[in-house]
Design a protein around this motif. Sequence first.
Motif, PDB file in Angstrom:
ATOM      1  N   GLN A 161      23.790  45.685 -17.781  1.00  0.00           N
ATOM      2  CA  GLN A 161      24.015  46.234 -16.443  1.00  0.00           C
ATOM      3  C   GLN A 161      25.491  46.514 -16.253  1.00  0.00           C
ATOM      4  OE1 GLN A 161      22.464  43.015 -13.921  1.00  0.00           O
ATOM      5  NE2 GLN A 161      24.558  42.451 -13.420  1.00  0.00           N
ATOM      6  N   LEU A 162      25.760  47.507 -15.419  1.00  0.00           N
ATOM      7  CA  LEU A 162      27.131  47.958 -15.193  1.00  0.00           C
ATOM      8  C   LEU A 162      27.311  48.305 -13.729  1.00  0.00           C
ATOM      9  CD1 LEU A 162      29.872  48.959 -16.512  1.00  0.00           C
ATOM     10  CD2 LEU A 162      28.787  51.219 -16.570  1.00  0.00           C
ATOM     11  N   GLY A 163      28.385  47.800 -13.139  1.00  0.00           N
ATOM     12  CA  GLY A 163      28.687  48.118 -11.745  1.00  0.00           C
ATOM     13  C   GLY A 163      30.174  48.269 -11.524  1.00  0.00           C
ATOM     14  N   VAL A 164      30.523  49.033 -10.495  1.00  0.00           N
ATOM     15  CA  VAL A 164      31.913  49.214 -10.079  1.00  0.00           C
ATOM     16  C   VAL A 164      32.014  48.745  -8.635  1.00  0.00           C
ATOM     17  CG1 VAL A 164      33.790  50.862  -9.697  1.00  0.00           C
ATOM     18  CG2 VAL A 164      32.224  51.172 -11.641  1.00  0.00           C
ATOM     19  N   TYR A 165      32.993  47.880  -8.357  1.00  0.00           N
ATOM     20  CA  TYR A 165      33.064  47.232  -7.045  1.00  0.00           C
ATOM     21  C   TYR A 165      34.423  47.460  -6.390  1.00  0.00           C
ATOM     22  CZ  TYR A 165      28.906  45.028  -8.893  1.00  0.00           C
ATOM     23  OH  TYR A 165      27.670  44.831  -9.443  1.00  0.00           O
ATOM     24  N   ARG A 166      34.364  47.914  -5.128  1.00  0.00           N
ATOM     25  CA  ARG A 166      35.549  48.032  -4.268  1.00  0.00           C
ATOM     26  C   ARG A 166      35.149  47.527  -2.878  1.00  0.00           C
ATOM     27  NH1 ARG A 166      35.488  53.395  -6.238  1.00  0.00           N
ATOM     28  NH2 ARG A 166      35.272  54.152  -4.095  1.00  0.00           N
ATOM     29  N   LEU A 226      24.412  50.126  -9.131  1.00  0.00           N
ATOM     30  CA  LEU A 226      24.279  49.288 -10.318  1.00  0.00           C
ATOM     31  C   LEU A 226      23.397  50.019 -11.319  1.00  0.00           C
ATOM     32  CD1 LEU A 226      24.878  46.411 -11.508  1.00  0.00           C
ATOM     33  CD2 LEU A 226      22.603  45.769 -10.662  1.00  0.00           C
ATOM     34  N   THR A 227      23.918  50.191 -12.527  1.00  0.00           N
ATOM     35  CA  THR A 227      23.152  50.832 -13.591  1.00  0.00           C
ATOM     36  C   THR A 227      22.514  49.761 -14.460  1.00  0.00           C
ATOM     37  OG1 THR A 227      24.593  52.768 -13.625  1.00  0.00           O
ATOM     38  CG2 THR A 227      23.252  52.387 -15.571  1.00  0.00           C
ATOM     39  N   LEU A 228      21.200  49.833 -14.595  1.00  0.00           N
ATOM     40  CA  LEU A 228      20.432  48.885 -15.385  1.00  0.00           C
ATOM     41  C   LEU A 228      19.932  49.601 -16.636  1.00  0.00           C
ATOM     42  CD1 LEU A 228      18.351  47.374 -12.445  1.00  0.00           C
ATOM     43  CD2 LEU A 228      20.415  46.419 -13.488  1.00  0.00           C
ATOM     44  N   ILE A 229      20.171  49.003 -17.794  1.00  0.00           N
ATOM     45  CA  ILE A 229      19.863  49.644 -19.063  1.00  0.00           C
ATOM     46  C   ILE A 229      18.914  48.758 -19.858  1.00  0.00           C
ATOM     47  CG2 ILE A 229      20.844  50.514 -21.220  1.00  0.00           C
ATOM     48  CD1 ILE A 229      23.478  50.924 -19.678  1.00  0.00           C
ATOM     49  N   ASP A 230      17.777  49.324 -20.235  1.00  0.00           N
ATOM     50  CA  ASP A 230      16.803  48.628 -21.078  1.00  0.00           C
ATOM     51  C   ASP A 230      16.690  49.435 -22.365  1.00  0.00           C
ATOM     52  OD1 ASP A 230      14.633  47.592 -22.402  1.00  0.00           O
ATOM     53  OD2 ASP A 230      13.272  47.634 -20.684  1.00  0.00           O
ATOM     54  N   LEU A 231      17.350  48.975 -23.414  1.00  0.00           N
ATOM     55  CA  LEU A 231      17.377  49.729 -24.659  1.00  0.00           C
ATOM     56  C   LEU A 231      16.214  49.389 -25.577  1.00  0.00           C
ATOM     57  CD1 LEU A 231      21.209  49.813 -25.288  1.00  0.00           C
ATOM     58  CD2 LEU A 231      19.732  51.650 -24.474  1.00  0.00           C
ATOM     59  N   LEU A 232      15.400  48.397 -25.201  1.00  0.00           N
ATOM     60  CA  LEU A 232      14.161  48.154 -25.927  1.00  0.00           C
ATOM     61  C   LEU A 232      13.168  49.275 -25.609  1.00  0.00           C
ATOM     62  CD1 LEU A 232      12.865  46.121 -27.870  1.00  0.00           C
ATOM     63  CD2 LEU A 232      11.909  44.956 -25.877  1.00  0.00           C
ATOM     64  N   GLU A 233      13.125  49.657 -24.335  1.00  0.00           N
ATOM     65  CA  GLU A 233      12.252  50.745 -23.886  1.00  0.00           C
ATOM     66  C   GLU A 233      13.017  52.062 -23.712  1.00  0.00           C
ATOM     67  OE1 GLU A 233       9.096  50.429 -23.742  1.00  0.00           O
ATOM     68  OE2 GLU A 233       9.025  48.252 -24.043  1.00  0.00           O
ATOM     69  N   PHE A 234      14.330  52.022 -23.937  1.00  0.00           N
ATOM     70  CA  PHE A 234      15.231  53.163 -23.748  1.00  0.00           C
ATOM     71  C   PHE A 234      15.071  53.762 -22.350  1.00  0.00           C
ATOM     72  CE2 PHE A 234      17.560  57.056 -24.581  1.00  0.00           C
ATOM     73  CZ  PHE A 234      18.597  56.565 -25.359  1.00  0.00           C
ATOM     74  N   ARG A 235      15.366  52.928 -21.367  1.00  0.00           N
ATOM     75  CA  ARG A 235      15.295  53.349 -19.966  1.00  0.00           C
ATOM     76  C   ARG A 235      16.612  53.039 -19.272  1.00  0.00           C
ATOM     77  NH1 ARG A 235       9.666  50.627 -18.044  1.00  0.00           N
ATOM     78  NH2 ARG A 235      10.902  48.815 -18.658  1.00  0.00           N
ATOM     79  N   PHE A 236      17.073  53.982 -18.490  1.00  0.00           N
ATOM     80  CA  PHE A 236      18.274  53.828 -17.686  1.00  0.00           C
ATOM     81  C   PHE A 236      17.873  54.005 -16.219  1.00  0.00           C
ATOM     82  CE2 PHE A 236      19.749  54.764 -21.824  1.00  0.00           C
ATOM     83  CZ  PHE A 236      21.075  54.395 -21.936  1.00  0.00           C
ATOM     84  N   ARG A 237      18.317  53.072 -15.384  1.00  0.00           N
ATOM     85  CA  ARG A 237      17.956  53.142 -13.974  1.00  0.00           C
ATOM     86  C   ARG A 237      19.181  52.787 -13.134  1.00  0.00           C
ATOM     87  NH1 ARG A 237      14.819  49.278 -10.507  1.00  0.00           N
ATOM     88  NH2 ARG A 237      14.998  47.833 -12.266  1.00  0.00           N
ATOM     89  N   THR A 238      19.389  53.518 -12.065  1.00  0.00           N
ATOM     90  CA  THR A 238      20.506  53.238 -11.168  1.00  0.00           C
ATOM     91  C   THR A 238      19.968  52.904  -9.790  1.00  0.00           C
ATOM     92  OG1 THR A 238      21.980  54.738 -12.370  1.00  0.00           O
ATOM     93  CG2 THR A 238      22.627  54.148 -10.132  1.00  0.00           C
TER      94      THR A 238
END
Length: 256
Positions: A161-166, A226-238
């Motif tokens: 998961q990846l996020g940018v916070y301000r 927040l970007t959620l990445i599932d590389l087992l199923e190759f899915r990207f969700r924000t």
Amino acid sequence: MAVTLGEDERARYARQIILREIGGAGQKRLKAASVVVIGAGGIGSPAIAYLAGAGVGRISIIDDDRVDLSNLQRQILFGTPDLGKLKADKAAEAAEHRNPFVTAAAISRRLTPENAREVLARADVILDGCDNFATRLIVADTALQLRIPLVSAAVGQFEGQLGVYRGWEPNLPCYRCLVGSAPDQDEGTCSEQGVLGPVTGVLGSLAALEVIRAIVRFGTDPAGKLTLIDLLEFRFRTIRVPKDLACPACGSASGD
């Protein structure tokens, strides 16, 4: 002092400068920028490599760990001769070897509530790729107090998961709006759960991209998502992370 680019720098960064979103002005902003990277491990290694390659002028690397044989499967800045050596030292050495126009500083100590403000204060952007929830909270709280953009990345097994916070901005969340404050939310480590090396590479590369975006400002602002990445199923969700008005760190009750 005005920031300038020498002939060798213009040649080195030619493929970036030609991008209209970067250009010469953006490259100068990268050269003038100071970034702090928390953790030189699976996420930090590729991130440091790409930030150095991109020409970020100063990269401070915080990690109190030493290179272990089990790290070499994914931590691309290190090799077998580095075993037993301080990660921050070797990562800084690798960054400067990659780009002699970059200054890399090694900080081989653990962040604490007592030293975090001093260590992070001069950063333009903070990248947190550590695997310790308590440290993440220290970094997030300090970044919020200092009003420094925070790029936070985490991995486990085949996911990330990846996020940018301000969070000081009125409509944007801070890291605590997402995770709360309970210390028992500590994530399992890679040694406990396992992780596929390229997964950390994907997250580290994306984190480096968001640091560069925070400095140069191009494309869509990712803060508050927040970007959620599932590389087992190759899915990207924000998903959108709402600002918690009751958040003790950035909510209305905090007085921020």
